[in-house]
Design a protein around this motif. Structure first.
Motif, short mmCIF file in Angstrom:
data_model
loop_
_atom_site.label_atom_id
_atom_site.label_comp_id
_atom_site.label_asym_id
_atom_site.label_seq_id
_atom_site.Cartn_x
_atom_site.Cartn_y
_atom_site.Cartn_z
N MET A 88 74.87 6.55 -20.03
CA MET A 88 76.20 6.03 -20.21
C MET A 88 76.42 5.76 -21.69
SD MET A 88 77.62 2.91 -18.10
CE MET A 88 79.05 2.06 -18.33
N ASN A 89 77.35 6.44 -22.30
CA ASN A 89 77.63 6.31 -23.73
C ASN A 89 78.95 5.56 -23.91
OD1 ASN A 89 77.70 6.54 -26.46
ND2 ASN A 89 78.08 8.73 -26.49
N LYS A 90 78.85 4.26 -24.11
CA LYS A 90 80.04 3.44 -24.28
C LYS A 90 80.10 2.94 -25.72
CE LYS A 90 82.44 -0.53 -22.51
NZ LYS A 90 82.40 -1.72 -21.72
N ASP A 91 81.26 3.10 -26.35
CA ASP A 91 81.42 2.57 -27.71
C ASP A 91 81.36 1.06 -27.68
OD1 ASP A 91 81.73 5.06 -28.85
OD2 ASP A 91 83.91 5.06 -28.63
N ARG A 92 80.69 0.52 -28.66
CA ARG A 92 80.56 -0.93 -28.77
C ARG A 92 81.83 -1.51 -29.38
NH1 ARG A 92 75.48 -4.42 -29.50
NH2 ARG A 92 74.80 -2.87 -28.04
N PHE A 93 82.26 -2.63 -28.84
CA PHE A 93 83.44 -3.34 -29.32
C PHE A 93 83.19 -3.89 -30.72
CE2 PHE A 93 85.57 -7.49 -29.77
CZ PHE A 93 86.88 -7.06 -29.76
N THR A 94 84.13 -3.72 -31.62
CA THR A 94 84.07 -4.31 -32.96
C THR A 94 85.40 -4.98 -33.26
OG1 THR A 94 84.85 -2.30 -34.04
CG2 THR A 94 82.46 -2.55 -33.80
N MET A 95 85.39 -5.87 -34.22
CA MET A 95 86.64 -6.52 -34.62
C MET A 95 86.62 -6.82 -36.11
SD MET A 95 86.37 -10.44 -33.19
CE MET A 95 85.46 -10.16 -31.69
N PRO A 96 87.82 -6.90 -36.71
CA PRO A 96 87.90 -7.23 -38.13
C PRO A 96 87.40 -8.66 -38.40
CG PRO A 96 89.99 -6.33 -37.33
CD PRO A 96 89.12 -6.58 -36.14
N VAL A 97 86.82 -8.84 -39.57
CA VAL A 97 86.36 -10.16 -40.01
C VAL A 97 87.06 -10.45 -41.34
CG1 VAL A 97 84.39 -11.56 -40.71
CG2 VAL A 97 84.14 -9.87 -38.86
N ALA A 98 87.63 -11.65 -41.44
CA ALA A 98 88.33 -12.05 -42.66
C ALA A 98 87.78 -13.36 -43.18
CB ALA A 98 89.83 -12.17 -42.39
N VAL A 99 87.96 -13.55 -44.49
CA VAL A 99 87.61 -14.81 -45.13
C VAL A 99 88.89 -15.42 -45.70
CG1 VAL A 99 85.22 -14.21 -45.65
CG2 VAL A 99 87.01 -13.61 -47.28
N HIS A 100 89.00 -16.74 -45.59
CA HIS A 100 90.14 -17.49 -46.10
C HIS A 100 89.59 -18.60 -46.98
CE1 HIS A 100 91.52 -15.59 -42.42
NE2 HIS A 100 92.75 -15.74 -42.83
N LEU A 101 90.23 -18.84 -48.11
CA LEU A 101 89.75 -19.82 -49.07
C LEU A 101 90.69 -21.01 -49.16
CD1 LEU A 101 87.84 -20.73 -51.34
CD2 LEU A 101 89.17 -19.27 -52.90
N PHE A 102 90.16 -22.19 -48.89
CA PHE A 102 90.88 -23.44 -49.11
C PHE A 102 90.49 -23.95 -50.49
CE2 PHE A 102 90.80 -24.67 -44.30
CZ PHE A 102 91.68 -23.65 -44.00
N LEU A 103 91.37 -23.82 -51.46
CA LEU A 103 91.18 -24.43 -52.77
C LEU A 103 91.83 -25.81 -52.69
CD1 LEU A 103 91.98 -21.40 -55.10
CD2 LEU A 103 89.74 -22.42 -54.64
N VAL A 104 91.04 -26.85 -52.89
CA VAL A 104 91.48 -28.22 -52.60
C VAL A 104 91.37 -29.10 -53.84
CG1 VAL A 104 90.94 -30.25 -51.20
CG2 VAL A 104 90.85 -27.99 -50.17
#
Length: 149
Positions: A1-17
């Motif tokens: 069984m050849n099933k593509d693995r689920f992937t998702m975008p990853v983002a970074v957000h910066l809190f300058l405080v």
């Protein structure tokens, strides 16, 4: 069984405080949330660690340098929008250089805002992440519960 693995975008957000204020930037000409406020952010490029990606985005969007030791993880969000995403939120209260709008083609305003009195047009998941940071909540899901997104 050849099933593509689920992937998702990853983002970074910066809190300058600075005290109770956070740096917001108003998006423009991007086709996503234009006219609304966010924080410096971007997707990881692949083969890039979260802190390195955050440092890169700080330089690209705000023209500042941040040392890895000056970044702390403020939170993580599993988010559903048009697709499913993982967002890392990091906070810094020290940096080198003067904050400037280094991407005027994607941002038409930088402003400092009190975290307890944010403008009404802050992108909802970013607003939630800032509230989570203020409340010491390190993880959240967003966009799954239709009553909150």
């Amino acid at each position: 069984m050849n099933k593509d693995r689920f992937t998702m975008p990853v983002a970074v957000h910066l809190f300058l405080v600075k005290g109770t204020e956070i740096l917001l930037l108003r998006r423009c000409n991007t086709g996503y949330e234009d006219g609304n406020y966010s924080v410096p952010a971007g997707h990881l490029d692949g083969d890039e660690e979260v802190i390195a990606g955050t440092i890169r985005e700080a330089k690209e969007e705000c023209g500042i340098d941040i040392e890895p030791i000056d970044l702390q993880v403020a939170g993580v969000m599993h988010r559903r929008s048009r697709d499913e995403r993982i967002d890392f939120f990091l906070v810094a209260s020290r940096w080198n250089g003067e904050i400037t709008n280094s991407e005027p083609d994607k941002c038409d305003e930088l402003t400092w805002a009190d975290m307890d009195h944010l403008p009404v047009n802050v992108i909802p998941y970013v607003r939630q992440a800032i509230m989570n940071y203020r409340n010491g909540q390190w993880f959240d899901s967003f966009g799954w519960d239709k009553t909150r997104s």
